[in-house]
Design an enzyme around this catalytic site. Structure first.
Site, mmCIF file in Angstrom:
data_model
loop_
_atom_site.group_PDB
_atom_site.id
_atom_site.type_symbol
_atom_site.label_atom_id
_atom_site.label_comp_id
_atom_site.label_asym_id
_atom_site.label_seq_id
_atom_site.Cartn_x
_atom_site.Cartn_y
_atom_site.Cartn_z
ATOM 1 N N GLU A 22 0.826 -1.216 0.000
ATOM 2 C CA GLU A 22 0.000 0.000 0.000
ATOM 3 C C GLU A 22 0.863 1.269 0.000
ATOM 4 O O GLU A 22 2.068 1.210 0.274
ATOM 5 C CB GLU A 22 -0.913 -0.004 1.228
ATOM 6 C CG GLU A 22 -0.150 -0.235 2.534
ATOM 7 C CD GLU A 22 -0.690 0.546 3.702
ATOM 8 O OE1 GLU A 22 -1.070 1.720 3.513
ATOM 9 O OE2 GLU A 22 -0.700 0.000 4.814
ATOM 10 N N LYS A 156 -3.048 -1.199 13.963
ATOM 11 C CA LYS A 156 -2.227 -0.069 14.388
ATOM 12 C C LYS A 156 -2.241 0.062 15.911
ATOM 13 O O LYS A 156 -3.287 -0.126 16.536
ATOM 14 C CB LYS A 156 -2.764 1.228 13.766
ATOM 15 C CG LYS A 156 -2.671 1.218 12.263
ATOM 16 C CD LYS A 156 -3.029 2.552 11.691
ATOM 17 C CE LYS A 156 -4.515 2.720 11.511
ATOM 18 N NZ LYS A 156 -4.856 3.970 10.804
HETATM 19 N N1 PSU Z 1 -0.560 1.347 9.974
HETATM 20 C C1 PSU Z 1 0.407 2.215 10.276
HETATM 21 N N2 PSU Z 1 0.455 3.386 9.631
HETATM 22 C C2 PSU Z 1 -0.487 3.710 8.681
HETATM 23 C C3 PSU Z 1 -1.498 2.777 8.350
HETATM 24 C C4 PSU Z 1 -1.486 1.617 9.039
HETATM 25 O O1 PSU Z 1 1.236 1.950 11.143
HETATM 26 O O2 PSU Z 1 -0.418 4.785 8.123
HETATM 27 C C5 PSU Z 1 -2.519 3.118 7.319
HETATM 28 C C6 PSU Z 1 -2.874 1.908 6.463
HETATM 29 O O3 PSU Z 1 -2.875 2.325 5.126
HETATM 30 C C7 PSU Z 1 -4.272 1.549 6.900
HETATM 31 C C8 PSU Z 1 -4.814 2.910 7.200
HETATM 32 O O4 PSU Z 1 -5.000 0.883 5.908
HETATM 33 O O5 PSU Z 1 -3.755 3.508 7.905
HETATM 34 C C9 PSU Z 1 -6.110 2.907 7.952
HETATM 35 O O6 PSU Z 1 -6.544 4.227 8.044
HETATM 36 P P1 PSU Z 1 -7.991 4.598 8.630
HETATM 37 O O7 PSU Z 1 -7.926 4.283 10.082
HETATM 38 O O8 PSU Z 1 -8.125 6.056 8.341
HETATM 39 O O9 PSU Z 1 -8.965 3.756 7.873
#
Ligand code: PSU
Ligand code: MN
Length: 302
Positions: A22, A156
């Site tokens: 990604e 995360k």
């Molecule tokens: N994990 C990390 N850093 C990130 C992400 C995940 O340590 O930046 C990103 C990934 O792309 C994940 C996204 O799919 O955050 C999810 O974001 P949200 O909570 O806005 O859906």
């Protein structure tokens, strides 16, 4: 409407191993210059194994599978790149904008292209203050309906690990611990959330996944891989840094899609950069596991 790099097209067509990566992580998750370094290193690791690395993003409105090094460079450094999930994917395309795709949008594009293995650091999930915000990542709904192998170190660190795990079970997403009996907590190997599916080998993971999909289920399979022990930050330390960061975010009214980048950079300051090192270590390790997995997947697909 979608551009797939020729070498990726050939690999997919001939059933050779391909791993999707990604870009949200590059544009919004890690600071320069580490973001580009780790993106290139992860791709290198995958290629050294003999698999193809397909990093995915929206380049001036065009979904692109297999970004060039120049494009990766732009995702790492360009200002104003959108964070693109499923809900704003069409918007990003129509506006001819640059969009760094989250796990959700990356999965959708990768699967449409015929890729079955994706690697990331941590998936999105259920936020800690979900009662107040109802903030639940669209990664989860996409995981519920996209049959791919997703290699990650849990969710995360800033999220509610247990609630995310429960949500995955509700949505019928198998979470298989790869040589671990706990759903990893990103920076830490343990979270206290016990897994009941533990695989000692990646062959086993592929076998279970094939059985899952042969039964007609459309959900992804999560391959939960803990951070290498030498890079781990103890959970108590992460939690302390995180409560500070969460309080700061609350004060500054940071929410929604901006929350992750804000919290990660605050935690980085609070751990004197160790969280960043840990993040890089787990990503590279996951890339290696995903590469191995893609070989097994390719070998056993006929
Ligand atoms: N994990 C990390 N850093 C990130 C992400 C995940 O340590 O930046 C990103 C990934 O792309 C994940 C996204 O799919 O955050 C999810 O974001 P949200 O909570 O806005 O859906
Ligand atoms: Mn969200």
């Amino acid at each position: 409407m979608m551009h797939i790099a020729p070498h990726i097209v050939r690999a997919i067509a001939s059933g050779r191993p391909v791993v999707a990566l990604e870009t949200a992580l590059i544009s919004h998750g890690l600071p320069p210059p580490f973001n580009l370094e780790v993106a290139l290193q992860a791709e290198d690791l995958i290629r050294q194994s003999g698999a193809q690395a397909a990093t995915i993003g929206i380049v001036a409105g065009r979904p692109t599978i297999g970004l060039t090094t120049d494009e990766l460079n732009l995702f790492a450094n360009r200002e104003g790149i959108l964070k693109t999930n499923i809900s704003n994917l069409a918007w990003t395309i129509t506006r001819q904008a640059w969009g760094a795709t989250t796990v959700s949008a990356t999965m959708k594009l990768a699967y449409r292209a015929g890729i079955r293995v994706l690697v990331t650091g941590g998936i999105g999930g259920v936020h800690r203050d979900v009662e107040k915000t109802l903030d639940i990542s669209s990664d989860l709904s996409t995981l519920a309906e996209t049959p791919m192998l997703v290699v990650c170190s849990g969710t995360k660190a800033i999220l509610d690990v247990r609630k995310t795990f429960e949500y995955l079970e509700t949505m019928g997403v198998p979470v298989i611990g790869y040589q671990t009996d706990q759903f990893p907590a990103f920076f830490s190997r343990t979270s206290g959330v016990k897994l009941d599916m533990i695989a000692g080998t990646l062959e086993e993971v592929v076998q279970v996944s094939r059985t899952h999909w042969a039964a007609g289920h459309q959900s992804a399979v999560i391959v939960a891989v803990p951070i290498p022990a030498e890079a781990e930050i103890p959970q108590t330390e992460v939690e302390a840094a995180l409560s500070h960061a969460l309080a700061e975010a609350d004060q500054a009214h940071v929410m929604g899609k901006n929350l992750t980048p804000f919290l990660l950079s605050t935690i980085e300051k609070l751990t004197a950069g160790r969280s960043l090192k840990a993040n890089v270590a787990l990503l590279l390790h996951n890339a290696q596991v995903a590469a191995d997995l893609s070989h097994i997947w390719a070998r056993t697909t006929s």
